[in-house]
Design a protein around this motif. Structure first.
Motif, PDB file in Angstrom:
ATOM      1  N   PHE A   1      27.108   7.232  24.067  1.00 32.30           N
ATOM      2  CA  PHE A   1      28.443   7.400  23.489  1.00 32.30           C
ATOM      3  C   PHE A   1      29.177   8.437  24.328  1.00 32.30           C
ATOM      4  N   GLU A   2      30.380   8.116  24.721  1.00 30.94           N
ATOM      5  CA  GLU A   2      31.197   9.062  25.491  1.00 30.94           C
ATOM      6  C   GLU A   2      31.848  10.025  24.518  1.00 30.94           C
ATOM      7  N   ALA A   3      31.482  11.305  24.605  1.00 33.29           N
ATOM      8  CA  ALA A   3      32.021  12.317  23.692  1.00 33.29           C
ATOM      9  C   ALA A   3      33.536  12.367  23.785  1.00 33.29           C
ATOM     10  N   ALA A   4      34.167  12.513  22.628  1.00 29.33           N
ATOM     11  CA  ALA A   4      35.623  12.631  22.577  1.00 29.33           C
ATOM     12  C   ALA A   4      36.054  13.848  23.382  1.00 29.33           C
ATOM     13  N   ASP A   5      37.093  13.680  24.168  1.00 29.00           N
ATOM     14  CA  ASP A   5      37.620  14.774  24.971  1.00 29.00           C
ATOM     15  C   ASP A   5      38.597  15.565  24.103  1.00 29.00           C
ATOM     16  N   LEU A   6      38.136  16.683  23.605  1.00 25.68           N
ATOM     17  CA  LEU A   6      38.937  17.486  22.692  1.00 25.68           C
ATOM     18  C   LEU A   6      39.563  18.674  23.410  1.00 25.68           C
ATOM     19  N   LYS A   7      40.740  19.053  22.938  1.00 21.14           N
ATOM     20  CA  LYS A   7      41.404  20.247  23.470  1.00 21.14           C
ATOM     21  C   LYS A   7      40.894  21.472  22.724  1.00 21.14           C
ATOM     22  N   ASP A   8      41.071  22.631  23.333  1.00 24.50           N
ATOM     23  CA  ASP A   8      40.587  23.867  22.729  1.00 24.50           C
ATOM     24  C   ASP A   8      41.178  24.134  21.345  1.00 24.50           C
ATOM     25  N   ASP A   9      42.377  23.616  21.070  1.00 25.69           N
ATOM     26  CA  ASP A   9      42.997  23.873  19.774  1.00 25.69           C
ATOM     27  C   ASP A   9      42.854  22.716  18.785  1.00 25.69           C
ATOM     28  N   ASP A  10      42.050  21.694  19.127  1.00 26.11           N
ATOM     29  CA  ASP A  10      41.774  20.604  18.183  1.00 26.11           C
ATOM     30  C   ASP A  10      40.818  21.111  17.099  1.00 26.11           C
ATOM     31  N   LEU A  11      41.029  20.646  15.884  1.00 25.72           N
ATOM     32  CA  LEU A  11      40.182  21.048  14.770  1.00 25.72           C
ATOM     33  C   LEU A  11      38.787  20.453  14.926  1.00 25.72           C
ATOM     34  N   CYS A  12      37.780  21.320  14.864  1.00 25.31           N
ATOM     35  CA  CYS A  12      36.383  20.895  15.000  1.00 25.31           C
ATOM     36  C   CYS A  12      35.746  20.750  13.623  1.00 25.31           C
ATOM     37  N   HIS A  13      35.782  21.837  12.857  1.00 27.27           N
ATOM     38  CA  HIS A  13      35.159  21.766  11.535  1.00 27.27           C
ATOM     39  C   HIS A  13      35.878  22.634  10.514  1.00 27.27           C
ATOM     40  N   LEU A  14      35.616  22.307   9.267  1.00 23.85           N
ATOM     41  CA  LEU A  14      36.114  23.070   8.129  1.00 23.85           C
ATOM     42  C   LEU A  14      34.918  23.688   7.430  1.00 23.85           C
ATOM     43  N   MET A  15      35.026  24.968   7.145  1.00 24.56           N
ATOM     44  CA  MET A  15      33.990  25.643   6.361  1.00 24.56           C
ATOM     45  C   MET A  15      34.708  26.271   5.180  1.00 24.56           C
ATOM     46  N   TYR A  16      34.103  26.220   4.022  1.00 23.11           N
ATOM     47  CA  TYR A  16      34.724  26.772   2.829  1.00 23.11           C
ATOM     48  C   TYR A  16      34.075  28.093   2.449  1.00 23.11           C
ATOM     49  N   THR A  17      34.932  29.043   2.044  1.00 26.80           N
ATOM     50  CA  THR A  17      34.453  30.352   1.617  1.00 26.80           C
ATOM     51  C   THR A  17      33.673  30.188   0.314  1.00 26.80           C
ATOM     52  N   SER A  18      33.016  31.244  -0.097  1.00 24.34           N
ATOM     53  CA  SER A  18      32.186  31.170  -1.301  1.00 24.34           C
ATOM     54  C   SER A  18      32.999  31.110  -2.583  1.00 24.34           C
ATOM     55  N   GLY A  19      34.267  31.477  -2.537  1.00 26.73           N
ATOM     56  CA  GLY A  19      35.093  31.398  -3.723  1.00 26.73           C
ATOM     57  C   GLY A  19      34.814  32.500  -4.733  1.00 26.73           C
ATOM     58  N   THR A  20      34.375  33.659  -4.277  1.00 29.27           N
ATOM     59  CA  THR A  20      34.038  34.742  -5.206  1.00 29.27           C
ATOM     60  C   THR A  20      35.261  35.328  -5.910  1.00 29.27           C
ATOM     61  N   THR A  21      36.439  35.238  -5.294  1.00 29.03           N
ATOM     62  CA  THR A  21      37.650  35.792  -5.918  1.00 29.03           C
ATOM     63  C   THR A  21      38.609  34.694  -6.371  1.00 29.03           C
ATOM     64  N   GLY A  22      38.185  33.496  -6.385  1.00 25.35           N
ATOM     65  CA  GLY A  22      39.022  32.361  -6.772  1.00 25.35           C
ATOM     66  C   GLY A  22      38.392  31.102  -6.213  1.00 25.35           C
ATOM     67  N   TRP A  23      39.182  30.042  -6.091  1.00 22.87           N
ATOM     68  CA  TRP A  23      38.669  28.804  -5.530  1.00 22.87           C
ATOM     69  C   TRP A  23      38.335  28.999  -4.053  1.00 22.87           C
ATOM     70  N   PRO A  24      37.322  28.287  -3.545  1.00 21.21           N
ATOM     71  CA  PRO A  24      36.991  28.381  -2.124  1.00 21.21           C
ATOM     72  C   PRO A  24      38.191  28.021  -1.264  1.00 21.21           C
ATOM     73  N   LYS A  25      38.289  28.655  -0.124  1.00 23.39           N
ATOM     74  CA  LYS A  25      39.366  28.376   0.819  1.00 23.39           C
ATOM     75  C   LYS A  25      38.776  27.768   2.069  1.00 23.39           C
ATOM     76  N   GLY A  26      39.450  26.733   2.568  1.00 27.39           N
ATOM     77  CA  GLY A  26      38.994  26.065   3.780  1.00 27.39           C
ATOM     78  C   GLY A  26      39.360  26.869   5.018  1.00 27.39           C
ATOM     79  N   VAL A  27      38.371  27.145   5.842  1.00 24.26           N
ATOM     80  CA  VAL A  27      38.571  27.875   7.089  1.00 24.26           C
ATOM     81  C   VAL A  27      38.488  26.854   8.221  1.00 24.26           C
ATOM     82  N   MET A  28      39.559  26.750   8.997  1.00 21.37           N
ATOM     83  CA  MET A  28      39.595  25.775  10.084  1.00 21.37           C
ATOM     84  C   MET A  28      39.097  26.421  11.372  1.00 21.37           C
ATOM     85  N   ALA A  29      38.188  25.748  12.047  1.00 24.05           N
ATOM     86  CA  ALA A  29      37.667  26.241  13.319  1.00 24.05           C
ATOM     87  C   ALA A  29      37.925  25.202  14.404  1.00 24.05           C
ATOM     88  N   THR A  30      38.404  25.683  15.540  1.00 18.90           N
ATOM     89  CA  THR A  30      38.688  24.791  16.666  1.00 18.90           C
ATOM     90  C   THR A  30      37.490  24.725  17.569  1.00 18.90           C
TER      91      THR A  30
END
Length: 179
Positions: free
Chosen positions: A150-179
Motif C-alpha cells: 500500500f502506498e502511504a498517503a502523502d500527508l502535509k505537516d499540518d494535516d490532521l493525524c489523530h484525535l486524542m481525548y482528555t480525561s474529562g476531569t473538569t467537564g466533558w472530554p475535549k478532543g486534542v488534534m495532533a498533526t
C-alpha cells in the motif's frame, strides 16, 4: 510525512526482527508492515478517505498498534478511545469527532451497540475476533480486503493525524488534534 513511516527503516534493514511481542505471539517488522498495509487498503476499499475519522475502541493488543498505523497510512484521521470508558463517555466522544467507522473487540461491542442510535455518523463497526456471525464486518475481513502493499498517503505537516481525548476531569472530554 506519514507517521506510519516510523517503521520503514526497520522493515528495510531487519524485516525478520521482532517488532511486537504479545503473550506467545511475535510479529516481525515485515509482518507488521504487511498488516498495516492490509488495514490501510481495507479501509480505503470500504470507502474511507482523508478527512474521515475512524475510531479504535480496543484494549492494549497488537491490533491497536496495527490499526492505528494502518489508519494513518491510509491518510485517515484516527481516534483512539480509552478502552475503559463506558457508554455515556464513548457516545460523547464518537459523536464529538463525527466518527464514520469504528474498530472494536468483542468485549466492547455491547457498549457500542447500546449507543448506536446516538452516533448518527457511525457507519461501519469492524469487530475484532468476530467470525462474521453478526451484522458487522470482521477485522479479519478488513485484512483480507487489503493487500500486503500500500502506498502511504502523502500527508502535509499540518494535516490532521489523530484525535486524542482528555480525561474529562473538569467537564466533558475535549478532543486534542495532533498533526
Amino acid at each position: 510525512m506519514n507517521v506510519s513511516n516510523i517503521i520503514e527503516q526497520h522493515v528495510a534493514e531487519n524485516p525478520e526482527k521482532t517488532a511486537i511481542i504479545f503473550d506467545d505471539r511475535r510479529i516481525s517488522y515485515g509482518e507488521l508492515d504487511g498488516l498495516i498495509n492490509r488495514v490501510a487498503g481495507g479501509l480505503r476499499a470500504m470507502g474511507y478517505t482523508q478527512g474521515d475519522v475512524v475510531s479504535l475502541f480496543l484494549p492494549s493488543l497488537p491490533e491497536l498498534i496495527i490499526s492505528y498505523l494502518g489508519t494513518v497510512r491510509a491518510g485517515i484521521t484516527v481516534n483512539v478511545v480509552n478502552a475503559m470508558l463506558k457508554e455515556q463517555e464513548v457516545a460523547y466522544i464518537l459523536k464529538d469527532c463525527a466518527t464514520k467507522g469504528l474498530i472494536v473487540d468483542q468485549n466492547r461491542l455491547p457498549i457500542v451497540e447500546a449507543i448506536l442510535v446516538d452516533v448518527e455518523t457511525l457507519g461501519d463497526i469492524i469487530v475484532l475476533g468476530d467470525p462474521g456471525s453478526n451484522d458487522h464486518p470482521s477485522y479479519e475481513a478488513l485484512l483480507k480486503s487489503g493487500s500486503d502493499t500500500f502506498e502511504a498517503a502523502d500527508l502535509k505537516d499540518d494535516d490532521l493525524c489523530h484525535l486524542m481525548y482528555t480525561s474529562g476531569t473538569t467537564g466533558w472530554p475535549k478532543g486534542v488534534m495532533a498533526t
